[in-house]
Design an enzyme around this catalytic site. Sequence first.
Site, PDB file in Angstrom:
ATOM      1  CG  ASP A 114      -5.530  -5.691   2.631  1.00 56.71           C
ATOM      2  OD1 ASP A 114      -6.147  -6.740   2.922  1.00 56.71           O
ATOM      3  OD2 ASP A 114      -5.518  -5.211   1.475  1.00 56.71           O
ATOM      4  CG  HIS A 162      -4.243  -0.938  -0.678  1.00 57.39           C
ATOM      5  ND1 HIS A 162      -3.903  -0.935   0.655  1.00 57.39           N
ATOM      6  CD2 HIS A 162      -4.775  -2.164  -0.916  1.00 57.39           C
ATOM      7  CE1 HIS A 162      -4.215  -2.098   1.198  1.00 57.39           C
ATOM      8  NE2 HIS A 162      -4.737  -2.863   0.260  1.00 57.39           N
ATOM      9  CB  SER A 168      -0.954  -0.032   1.196  1.00 57.50           C
ATOM     10  OG  SER A 168      -1.843   1.064   1.164  1.00 57.50           O
ATOM     11  CB  THR A 169       1.431   3.976   2.471  1.00 60.15           C
ATOM     12  OG1 THR A 169       0.034   4.097   2.722  1.00 60.15           O
ATOM     13  CG2 THR A 169       2.068   5.352   2.468  1.00 60.15           C
ATOM     14  CG  MET A 171      -2.071   3.244   5.539  1.00 56.64           C
ATOM     15  SD  MET A 171      -2.454   5.000   5.757  1.00 56.64           S
ATOM     16  CE  MET A 171      -3.683   5.227   4.470  1.00 56.64           C
TER      17      MET A 171
END
Length: 356
Positions: free
Chosen positions: A298, A203, A176-177, A295
């Site tokens: 998941d 994401h 993600s991030t 973050m």
Amino acid sequence: MRTRIIKVLVVDDSAFMRKLVQEFLSEHSQIAVVGTARNGEDALAKIRLLKPDVVTMDVEMPVMTGLEALKKIMKEHPLPVIMLSSTTTQGAENALLAMDYGAVDFIVKPSGTISLDLHLVKEELIQKVLHAAEATLRPNLIKPKVKNLYNSKKEPEITDSKYGGYDQQVILIGTSTGGPRALQEVISKLPGDLKAPVIIVQHMPPGFTKSLSQRLDQLSALTVKEAEEGDICLNGHAYVAPGDFHVNLNVNRQLTISLSKEPPVSGHRPSVDYLFDSASRLKGIKKIAVIMTGMGADGSKGLIRLSQTGSVVSIAESKETCVVYGMPKAAVATGLVTYTEPLNEIANRIVKLAEG
């Protein structure tokens, strides 16, 4: 213990957008907007004066664009920057460039430069500012050599579901991030003759995953594409889950992809948990699961499911190299992570496991 107040500088050439972003962020008790700037040049001066902890930066501005300012910030005053991007193809390209230049994350304006409906991403904006304040900045990655498009692509290798001596496997990557840069580092190091297909969940909103897959394809010996309904998963190929779609893995004679618009899982669509859960139902296939910077949590529930239902080896990115040590931390907390590796060693570990 006193709660830390995060000082934010809001940068946008639109007075309306500056006001809106400032109002949204100021609603959170832990965030204080210490100033605003109307372009990149103004932002650099305000950063020197106000010393913010986080900057939100529009991409398209006169005098000095957000991308130009970002490069200067990372060179002169490194600090977490969140970019605000449009939903256009060019907006997606600019967002990925911003990740290359060192931005921590980006927010998509729902309806263009002046988004009257910016409230739709209000909570996302607040959460990303809070996480950006804790992010670890990384120096710009050295660009890998772009592959020779005429010579490096091999004929696709198709395997069936008989699996002979149990040699079929799939590599599952979730992030993600900070993920776009992490993926660039890992995917660019994987060989074109990798004996497994790679399925990626990053994401990202619709449209952005296509630009990401194209960029990864240019930097990797693998063939990288945005996943489509009915894709056959081929060795030496990587498939990026399209924004706003979950990825299902199915097997008959071949491993194939189907896309789903089922509700978000763990707050995301595409979701790493959804992909891992889908893969857990595949029989006779070895799974190599990789969870990198991001973050939230998941992937951790999906990892538990994978571990309960078959052969899985898992890799988590180490805290030292994560931009945000959220998803890998949650995975490690399950007690099921096989290897914890710094970012620059993850590709090597994947190759060893795929060859083993």
